[in-house]
Write a protein that holds these residues in place. Structure first.
Motif, PDB file in Angstrom:
ATOM      1  N   MET A   1       0.872  -1.228   0.013  1.00 55.85           N
ATOM      2  CA  MET A   1       0.017  -0.369  -0.151  1.00 55.85           C
ATOM      3  C   MET A   1       0.722   1.629   0.200  1.00 55.85           C
ATOM      4  O   MET A   1       1.746   1.539   1.164  1.00 55.85           O
ATOM      5  CB  MET A   1      -0.695   0.078   1.591  1.00 55.85           C
ATOM      6  N   TYR A   2       0.607   2.156  -0.749  1.00 53.74           N
ATOM      7  CA  TYR A   2       1.081   3.505  -1.139  1.00 53.74           C
ATOM      8  C   TYR A   2       0.445   4.512  -0.781  1.00 53.74           C
ATOM      9  O   TYR A   2      -0.739   5.332  -1.108  1.00 53.74           O
ATOM     10  CB  TYR A   2       2.068   3.528  -2.265  1.00 53.74           C
ATOM     11  N   LEU A   3       0.855   5.655   0.769  1.00 53.91           N
ATOM     12  CA  LEU A   3      -0.627   6.556   1.344  1.00 53.91           C
ATOM     13  C   LEU A   3       0.269   7.786  -0.015  1.00 53.91           C
ATOM     14  O   LEU A   3       1.898   8.306  -0.033  1.00 53.91           O
ATOM     15  CB  LEU A   3       0.164   7.079   2.403  1.00 53.91           C
ATOM     16  N   VAL A   4      -0.598   8.897  -0.700  1.00 50.87           N
ATOM     17  CA  VAL A   4      -0.237   9.734  -1.258  1.00 50.87           C
ATOM     18  C   VAL A   4      -0.796  10.774  -0.295  1.00 50.87           C
ATOM     19  O   VAL A   4      -1.920  10.973  -0.433  1.00 50.87           O
ATOM     20  CB  VAL A   4      -0.589   9.894  -2.564  1.00 50.87           C
ATOM     21  N   THR A   5      -0.433  12.474   0.021  1.00 49.73           N
ATOM     22  CA  THR A   5      -0.854  12.991   0.900  1.00 49.73           C
ATOM     23  C   THR A   5      -0.353  14.003  -0.751  1.00 49.73           C
ATOM     24  O   THR A   5      -0.017  13.975  -1.619  1.00 49.73           O
ATOM     25  CB  THR A   5      -0.160  13.720   1.681  1.00 49.73           C
ATOM     26  N   GLY A   6      -1.272  15.006  -0.361  1.00 50.12           N
ATOM     27  CA  GLY A   6      -1.838  16.304  -1.513  1.00 50.12           C
ATOM     28  C   GLY A   6      -2.109  15.375  -2.486  1.00 50.12           C
ATOM     29  O   GLY A   6      -2.045  15.942  -3.798  1.00 50.12           O
ATOM     30  N   ALA A   7      -3.205  14.298  -2.833  1.00 49.55           N
ATOM     31  CA  ALA A   7      -3.481  13.768  -3.858  1.00 49.55           C
ATOM     32  C   ALA A   7      -4.751  14.053  -4.985  1.00 49.55           C
ATOM     33  O   ALA A   7      -4.623  13.747  -5.703  1.00 49.55           O
ATOM     34  CB  ALA A   7      -4.378  12.335  -3.174  1.00 49.55           C
ATOM     35  N   THR A   8      -4.879  15.923  -4.160  1.00 54.04           N
ATOM     36  CA  THR A   8      -5.689  15.997  -4.752  1.00 54.04           C
ATOM     37  C   THR A   8      -4.953  17.564  -5.698  1.00 54.04           C
ATOM     38  O   THR A   8      -5.265  18.193  -6.356  1.00 54.04           O
ATOM     39  CB  THR A   8      -6.970  17.013  -3.674  1.00 54.04           C
ATOM     40  N   GLY A   9      -3.728  17.763  -5.443  1.00 59.31           N
ATOM     41  CA  GLY A   9      -2.887  18.365  -5.511  1.00 59.31           C
ATOM     42  C   GLY A   9      -2.531  18.543  -7.595  1.00 59.31           C
ATOM     43  O   GLY A   9      -2.414  16.855  -7.906  1.00 59.31           O
ATOM     44  N   ASN A  10      -1.544  19.430  -8.368  1.00 62.43           N
ATOM     45  CA  ASN A  10      -1.424  19.055  -9.604  1.00 62.43           C
ATOM     46  C   ASN A  10      -0.028  18.327  -9.539  1.00 62.43           C
ATOM     47  O   ASN A  10      -0.192  17.178 -10.251  1.00 62.43           O
ATOM     48  CB  ASN A  10      -0.200  20.449  -9.548  1.00 62.43           C
ATOM     49  N   VAL A  11       0.870  17.881  -7.997  1.00 62.56           N
ATOM     50  CA  VAL A  11       1.701  16.901  -8.592  1.00 62.56           C
ATOM     51  C   VAL A  11       1.336  15.449  -7.655  1.00 62.56           C
ATOM     52  O   VAL A  11       1.095  14.469  -8.779  1.00 62.56           O
ATOM     53  CB  VAL A  11       2.959  16.845  -7.452  1.00 62.56           C
ATOM     54  N   GLY A  12       0.009  15.584  -6.495  1.00 57.39           N
ATOM     55  CA  GLY A  12      -0.166  14.602  -6.210  1.00 57.39           C
ATOM     56  C   GLY A  12      -1.189  13.438  -6.503  1.00 57.39           C
ATOM     57  O   GLY A  12      -1.052  12.238  -6.995  1.00 57.39           O
ATOM     58  N   LYS A  13      -1.789  13.905  -7.796  1.00 59.27           N
ATOM     59  CA  LYS A  13      -2.622  13.164  -8.546  1.00 59.27           C
ATOM     60  C   LYS A  13      -3.046  12.714  -9.658  1.00 59.27           C
ATOM     61  O   LYS A  13      -2.683  11.564 -10.259  1.00 59.27           O
ATOM     62  CB  LYS A  13      -3.868  13.798  -9.113  1.00 59.27           C
ATOM     63  N   ILE A  71      -4.011  10.794  10.863  1.00 52.14           N
ATOM     64  CA  ILE A  71      -2.476  10.740  10.084  1.00 52.14           C
ATOM     65  C   ILE A  71      -2.264   9.134  10.829  1.00 52.14           C
ATOM     66  O   ILE A  71      -2.270   8.925   9.754  1.00 52.14           O
ATOM     67  CB  ILE A  71      -1.865  11.809   9.926  1.00 52.14           C
ATOM     68  N   ALA A  72      -2.348   9.120  11.430  1.00 53.96           N
ATOM     69  CA  ALA A  72      -2.242   7.363  12.295  1.00 53.96           C
ATOM     70  C   ALA A  72      -2.634   5.908  11.114  1.00 53.96           C
ATOM     71  O   ALA A  72      -2.415   5.694  10.527  1.00 53.96           O
ATOM     72  CB  ALA A  72      -1.929   6.824  13.496  1.00 53.96           C
ATOM     73  N   PRO A  73      -4.139   6.492  10.984  1.00 54.61           N
ATOM     74  CA  PRO A  73      -4.638   4.829  10.598  1.00 54.61           C
ATOM     75  C   PRO A  73      -4.446   5.599   9.400  1.00 54.61           C
ATOM     76  O   PRO A  73      -3.863   4.343   8.124  1.00 54.61           O
ATOM     77  CB  PRO A  73      -6.222   5.058  10.698  1.00 54.61           C
ATOM     78  N   ALA A  74      -4.475   5.959   8.278  1.00 54.44           N
ATOM     79  CA  ALA A  74      -3.785   6.495   7.226  1.00 54.44           C
ATOM     80  C   ALA A  74      -2.049   6.384   6.967  1.00 54.44           C
ATOM     81  O   ALA A  74      -2.463   5.428   5.783  1.00 54.44           O
ATOM     82  CB  ALA A  74      -3.516   8.025   6.381  1.00 54.44           C
ATOM     83  N   LEU A  75      -1.359   5.640   8.094  1.00 54.66           N
ATOM     84  CA  LEU A  75      -0.231   5.230   7.112  1.00 54.66           C
ATOM     85  C   LEU A  75      -0.132   3.566   7.913  1.00 54.66           C
ATOM     86  O   LEU A  75       0.909   2.880   7.619  1.00 54.66           O
ATOM     87  CB  LEU A  75       0.416   5.986   8.999  1.00 54.66           C
ATOM     88  N   ASP A  76      -1.147   3.184   8.251  1.00 53.33           N
ATOM     89  CA  ASP A  76      -1.318   1.612   7.996  1.00 53.33           C
ATOM     90  C   ASP A  76      -1.133   0.890   7.277  1.00 53.33           C
ATOM     91  O   ASP A  76      -1.617   0.855   6.329  1.00 53.33           O
ATOM     92  CB  ASP A  76      -2.663   1.203   8.788  1.00 53.33           C
ATOM     93  N   GLY A  77      -0.036   0.298   7.819  1.00 57.96           N
ATOM     94  CA  GLY A  77      -0.185  -0.914   6.076  1.00 57.96           C
ATOM     95  C   GLY A  77       1.027  -0.367   5.147  1.00 57.96           C
ATOM     96  O   GLY A  77       0.606  -1.163   4.077  1.00 57.96           O
ATOM     97  N   VAL A  78       1.679   0.853   5.269  1.00 56.36           N
ATOM     98  CA  VAL A  78       2.222   1.777   3.666  1.00 56.36           C
ATOM     99  C   VAL A  78       3.524   1.580   4.095  1.00 56.36           C
ATOM    100  O   VAL A  78       3.753   1.515   4.557  1.00 56.36           O
ATOM    101  CB  VAL A  78       2.383   2.849   3.753  1.00 56.36           C
ATOM    102  N   THR A  79       4.333   0.739   2.208  1.00 49.79           N
ATOM    103  CA  THR A  79       5.705   1.073   2.296  1.00 49.79           C
ATOM    104  C   THR A  79       5.935   2.165   1.543  1.00 49.79           C
ATOM    105  O   THR A  79       7.077   2.308   2.545  1.00 49.79           O
ATOM    106  CB  THR A  79       5.423   0.082   0.285  1.00 49.79           C
ATOM    107  N   ALA A  80       5.471   3.197   0.974  1.00 50.66           N
ATOM    108  CA  ALA A  80       5.913   4.331   1.773  1.00 50.66           C
ATOM    109  C   ALA A  80       5.518   5.651   1.640  1.00 50.66           C
ATOM    110  O   ALA A  80       3.488   4.769   0.667  1.00 50.66           O
ATOM    111  CB  ALA A  80       6.778   3.964   0.130  1.00 50.66           C
ATOM    112  N   ALA A  81       5.038   6.489   1.646  1.00 49.74           N
ATOM    113  CA  ALA A  81       4.351   7.518   1.562  1.00 49.74           C
ATOM    114  C   ALA A  81       4.809   8.781   0.943  1.00 49.74           C
ATOM    115  O   ALA A  81       5.940   9.502   0.991  1.00 49.74           O
ATOM    116  CB  ALA A  81       4.117   8.351   3.418  1.00 49.74           C
ATOM    117  N   PHE A  82       3.960   9.615  -0.034  1.00 49.20           N
ATOM    118  CA  PHE A  82       4.413  10.673  -0.345  1.00 49.20           C
ATOM    119  C   PHE A  82       4.039  11.754   0.417  1.00 49.20           C
ATOM    120  O   PHE A  82       2.807  12.035   0.650  1.00 49.20           O
ATOM    121  CB  PHE A  82       3.734  11.004  -1.831  1.00 49.20           C
TER     122      PHE A  82
END
Ligand SMILES: NC(=O)c1ccc[n+]([C@@H]2O[C@H](COP(=O)([O-])OP(=O)(O)OC[C@H]3O[C@@H](n4cnc5c(N)ncnc54)[C@H](OP(=O)(O)O)[C@@H]3O)[C@@H](O)[C@H]2O)c1
Length: 284
Positions: free
Chosen positions: A1-13, A56-67
């Motif tokens: 699982m990969y977490l993307v913050t700013g996922a609605t922004g120019n780069v994140g999407k 934040i903690a629930p969003a990071l659960d089981g994540v290999t890499a986070a943007f």
């Protein structure tokens, strides 16, 4: 699982789309679930705020890499600190931080903030890659209103050049860093392929849109006032003003080969990118 913050922004999407294209599972972090509805069941949604540690903690659960896309204002430092603490407590994913090319030799306030965030990431003991982009091509979306209303671009940058980069190319470097771990411990300066001034970009855009565009040179002070009138906090307007001064003085003219080196393909030209997004300025 990969977490993307700013996922609605120019780069994140674009990061989300590229991870999905690679067949990976993606969790998108947003304050507003409606903004990620178009991905449907293709992504997992984590509704939260980088300023709210409990989200934040629930969003990071089981994540290999986070943007990690830090929020641009001063609170962004605390957000990064909170995010890193949660990451340390949650399986220590690789962190791919969206930083800025200015962080390498910080001379202005905004650059110092980026450098400070990088410092926090390094000090966290987590594995990291810094993606340090130059000027985004998407900054030219700010011209949409005056282009539609009066076919005019107001230019505080003078003839200062940068090498504008397409958000998708920044995302491609970030996605590679997330997926492979090959780029761990590297600070990657990411630019577009050509050194262009604002007058150069206006000329290209006029050709792409098939309409003459007028360019009106304005002072950096005038640009600062405009930002504040448009709702920007005065401190942010002052910080952006400093950056504009640097570009105006010729200090933004840096081009790198990072996109080609990391992705194996040439970075997008401003003309090609503008053709793809032409409706953003015409409203059609
Ligand atoms: N523009 C440039 O030329 C340039 C150059 C170098 C570096 N940068 C850096 O690039 C970044 C901007 O990237 P961008 O253009 O892709 O962003 P953007 O399009 O401005 O989008 C901002 C993103 O931040 C998220 N966000 C804002 N406040 C948040 C909060 N409190 N909690 C969680 N998420 C929050 C928004 O998500 P939701 O609304 O969905 O919550 C949105 O996805 C900045 O850090 C800037 O310093 C920009």
């Amino acid at each position: 699982m990969y977490l993307v913050t700013g996922a609605t922004g120019n780069v994140g999407k674009e990061v989300v789309d590229q991870l999905l294209s690679a067949g990976e599972k993606v969790r998108v972090f947003t304050r507003d679930e409606r903004k990620v509805a178009h991905w449907g069941a293709r992504v997992e949604k984590a509704v939260g705020d980088l300023g709210r540690q409990d989200t934040i903690a629930p969003a990071l659960d089981g994540v290999t890499a986070a943007f990690l896309l830090p929020v641009a204002d001063a609170d962004g430092i605390d957000h990064v600190r909170g995010f890193l603490a949660a990451a340390q407590a949650s399986g220590a994913p690789r962190i791919v931080l969206l930083s800025s090319i200015s962080a390498g030799a910080p001379t202005v306030q905004l650059a110092h903030r980026h450098a400070e965030r990088e410092h926090l990431v390094k000090a966290s003991g987590l594995r990291w890659t810094f993606v340090r982009p130059g000027t985004f091509m998407s900054n030219t979306f700010q011209w949409a209103r005056s282009i539609r209303a009066e076919r005019t671009v107001y230019n505080p940058h003078g003839d200062g050049k940068t090498a504008p980069v397409a958000p998708r190319d920044i995302a491609a470097v970030a996605a590679r860093a997330m997926l492979t771990g090959e780029l761990l411990g590297q600070a990657l300066e990411v630019t577009g392929p050509e050194l262009l001034s604002t007058p150069d970009q206006v000329e290209i855009l006029a050709r792409v849109l098939g309409t003459p565009l007028r360019r009106v040179d304005v002072s950096v002070d005038a640009a600062r006032r405009r930002m504040i009138e448009a709702g920007a906090p005065p401190s942010l307007a002052a910080a952006v003003g400093e950056l504009i001064e640097r570009i105006r003085a010729g200090n933004g003219a840096v081009r790198t080969d990072t996109v080609e080196r990391v992705t194996g393909r040439r970075p997008t030209t401003f003309e090609d990118w503008a053709r793809e997004h032409a409706r953003a300025w015409t409203g059609g």
